[in-house]
Design a protein around this motif. Structure first.
Motif, PDB file in Angstrom:
ATOM      1  N   ARG A   1      10.310  19.269  -2.529  1.00 55.98           N
ATOM      2  CA  ARG A   1       9.909  17.944  -2.057  1.00 55.98           C
ATOM      3  C   ARG A   1       8.448  17.676  -2.355  1.00 55.98           C
ATOM      4  NH1 ARG A   1      11.740  17.986   4.035  1.00 55.98           N
ATOM      5  NH2 ARG A   1      13.310  19.552   3.755  1.00 55.98           N
ATOM      6  N   ALA A   2       8.149  16.416  -2.556  1.00 56.00           N
ATOM      7  CA  ALA A   2       6.764  16.009  -2.773  1.00 56.00           C
ATOM      8  C   ALA A   2       6.034  16.006  -1.438  1.00 56.00           C
ATOM      9  CB  ALA A   2       6.726  14.615  -3.395  1.00 56.00           C
ATOM     10  N   ARG A   3       4.715  16.100  -1.524  1.00 53.93           N
ATOM     11  CA  ARG A   3       3.907  16.086  -0.313  1.00 53.93           C
ATOM     12  C   ARG A   3       4.016  14.720   0.357  1.00 53.93           C
ATOM     13  NH1 ARG A   3      -2.542  16.664   0.243  1.00 53.93           N
ATOM     14  NH2 ARG A   3      -2.540  16.697   2.497  1.00 53.93           N
ATOM     15  N   LYS A   4       4.015  14.742   1.654  1.00 56.78           N
ATOM     16  CA  LYS A   4       4.123  13.509   2.424  1.00 56.78           C
ATOM     17  C   LYS A   4       2.874  12.656   2.205  1.00 56.78           C
ATOM     18  CE  LYS A   4       6.051  13.789   6.749  1.00 56.78           C
ATOM     19  NZ  LYS A   4       6.016  13.975   8.194  1.00 56.78           N
ATOM     20  N   THR A   5       3.057  11.407   1.879  1.00 55.22           N
ATOM     21  CA  THR A   5       1.910  10.518   1.695  1.00 55.22           C
ATOM     22  C   THR A   5       1.783   9.623   2.912  1.00 55.22           C
ATOM     23  OG1 THR A   5       3.282   8.914   0.531  1.00 55.22           O
ATOM     24  CG2 THR A   5       2.088  10.504  -0.814  1.00 55.22           C
ATOM     25  N   ARG A   6       0.559   9.368   3.273  1.00 59.61           N
ATOM     26  CA  ARG A   6       0.297   8.532   4.440  1.00 59.61           C
ATOM     27  C   ARG A   6       0.060   7.102   3.990  1.00 59.61           C
ATOM     28  NH1 ARG A   6      -2.110  11.635   9.271  1.00 59.61           N
ATOM     29  NH2 ARG A   6      -1.420   9.702  10.129  1.00 59.61           N
ATOM     30  N   ALA A   7       0.571   6.197   4.746  1.00 61.67           N
ATOM     31  CA  ALA A   7       0.353   4.778   4.457  1.00 61.67           C
ATOM     32  C   ALA A   7      -1.061   4.403   4.863  1.00 61.67           C
ATOM     33  CB  ALA A   7       1.362   3.929   5.210  1.00 61.67           C
ATOM     34  N   GLN A   8      -1.680   3.545   4.098  1.00 69.88           N
ATOM     35  CA  GLN A   8      -3.017   3.093   4.425  1.00 69.88           C
ATOM     36  C   GLN A   8      -2.956   1.628   4.814  1.00 69.88           C
ATOM     37  OE1 GLN A   8      -5.528   3.901   1.105  1.00 69.88           O
ATOM     38  NE2 GLN A   8      -5.763   6.055   1.624  1.00 69.88           N
ATOM     39  N   GLY A   9      -3.613   1.319   5.878  1.00 67.32           N
ATOM     40  CA  GLY A   9      -3.643  -0.060   6.345  1.00 67.32           C
ATOM     41  C   GLY A   9      -5.029  -0.648   6.159  1.00 67.32           C
ATOM     42  N   ILE A  10      -5.109  -1.931   6.203  1.00 65.69           N
ATOM     43  CA  ILE A  10      -6.379  -2.623   6.093  1.00 65.69           C
ATOM     44  C   ILE A  10      -6.787  -3.035   7.492  1.00 65.69           C
ATOM     45  CG2 ILE A  10      -7.556  -4.646   5.169  1.00 65.69           C
ATOM     46  CD1 ILE A  10      -5.531  -4.574   2.860  1.00 65.69           C
ATOM     47  N   SER A  11      -7.987  -2.639   7.863  1.00 66.25           N
ATOM     48  CA  SER A  11      -8.484  -2.982   9.180  1.00 66.25           C
ATOM     49  C   SER A  11      -9.430  -4.164   9.046  1.00 66.25           C
ATOM     50  CB  SER A  11      -9.209  -1.788   9.787  1.00 66.25           C
ATOM     51  OG  SER A  11      -9.751  -2.151  11.029  1.00 66.25           O
ATOM     52  N   ALA A  12      -8.969  -5.325   9.416  1.00 63.40           N
ATOM     53  CA  ALA A  12      -9.798  -6.519   9.337  1.00 63.40           C
ATOM     54  C   ALA A  12      -9.339  -7.507  10.390  1.00 63.40           C
ATOM     55  CB  ALA A  12      -9.697  -7.148   7.957  1.00 63.40           C
ATOM     56  N   GLU A  13     -10.265  -8.324  10.810  1.00 64.18           N
ATOM     57  CA  GLU A  13      -9.904  -9.347  11.781  1.00 64.18           C
ATOM     58  C   GLU A  13      -9.135 -10.452  11.073  1.00 64.18           C
ATOM     59  OE1 GLU A  13     -13.216 -10.804  13.968  1.00 64.18           O
ATOM     60  OE2 GLU A  13     -14.046  -8.823  14.278  1.00 64.18           O
ATOM     61  N   PRO A  14      -8.173 -11.048  11.740  1.00 64.00           N
ATOM     62  CA  PRO A  14      -7.447 -12.155  11.105  1.00 64.00           C
ATOM     63  C   PRO A  14      -8.386 -13.343  10.903  1.00 64.00           C
ATOM     64  CG  PRO A  14      -6.789 -11.894  13.386  1.00 64.00           C
ATOM     65  CD  PRO A  14      -7.693 -10.761  13.070  1.00 64.00           C
ATOM     66  N   GLN A  15      -8.198 -13.996   9.776  1.00 62.67           N
ATOM     67  CA  GLN A  15      -9.067 -15.124   9.480  1.00 62.67           C
ATOM     68  C   GLN A  15      -8.498 -16.386  10.105  1.00 62.67           C
ATOM     69  OE1 GLN A  15      -9.505 -15.260   5.278  1.00 62.67           O
ATOM     70  NE2 GLN A  15     -10.847 -13.479   5.226  1.00 62.67           N
ATOM     71  N   ALA A  16      -9.362 -17.124  10.746  1.00 65.56           N
ATOM     72  CA  ALA A  16      -8.960 -18.375  11.375  1.00 65.56           C
ATOM     73  C   ALA A  16      -8.806 -19.451  10.299  1.00 65.56           C
ATOM     74  CB  ALA A  16      -9.996 -18.805  12.404  1.00 65.56           C
ATOM     75  N   LEU A  17      -8.139 -20.522  10.649  1.00 66.30           N
ATOM     76  CA  LEU A  17      -7.924 -21.623   9.703  1.00 66.30           C
ATOM     77  C   LEU A  17      -9.253 -22.182   9.217  1.00 66.30           C
ATOM     78  CD1 LEU A  17      -5.970 -23.510   8.271  1.00 66.30           C
ATOM     79  CD2 LEU A  17      -6.027 -24.990  10.274  1.00 66.30           C
ATOM     80  N   LYS A  18     -10.235 -22.276  10.087  1.00 65.36           N
ATOM     81  CA  LYS A  18     -11.539 -22.810   9.718  1.00 65.36           C
ATOM     82  C   LYS A  18     -12.178 -21.928   8.650  1.00 65.36           C
ATOM     83  CE  LYS A  18     -16.034 -23.973  11.641  1.00 65.36           C
ATOM     84  NZ  LYS A  18     -16.908 -23.926  12.799  1.00 65.36           N
TER      85      LYS A  18
END
Length: 111
Positions: free
Chosen positions: A73-90
């Motif tokens: 089996r291949a090594r387990k890969t970890r998912a990477q997320g983006i840490s950012a605040e949601p952008q408002a419509l403005k």
């Protein structure tokens, strides 16, 4: 009417009310003690599973126990997320306006 208490078949009519209450009280105490032991064991299992998950997330999967079944089996890969605040419509509207805006070019020597 028969009642099975602690493996002995006894007749309710033969037992006094106090004896019956005493036996039922003992059974209730035993049930309570066993439920408490079960709850403690379930808590311990939950804690141990949590620790196991924590250790498995720190130790790489490939070195954790390379047996014959895991070598293929291949090594387990970890998912990477983006840490950012949601952008408002403005903010999105401001970005659209800024993308249309052109800024003056300044030569490097003038900086």
């Amino acid at each position: 009417m028969s009642l099975l208490l602690n493996g002995v078949n006894q007749r309710i009519s033969d037992m006094g009310s106090l004896e019956m209450q005493e036996l039922l009280g003992k059974k209730d105490d035993l049930i309570h003690d066993l439920e408490e032991k079960l709850r403690l064991r379930e808590d311990e299992i939950t804690e141990l599973r949590s620790q196991l998950d924590k250790f498995q997330s720190v130790i790489p999967y490939a070195t954790a126990g390379a047996s014959a079944s895991t070598k293929g089996r291949a090594r387990k890969t970890r998912a990477q997320g983006i840490s950012a605040e949601p952008q408002a419509l403005k903010t999105v509207q401001e970005l659209a306006i800024l993308s249309q805006t052109t800024f003056p070019e300044v030569p490097k020597s003038a900086r």
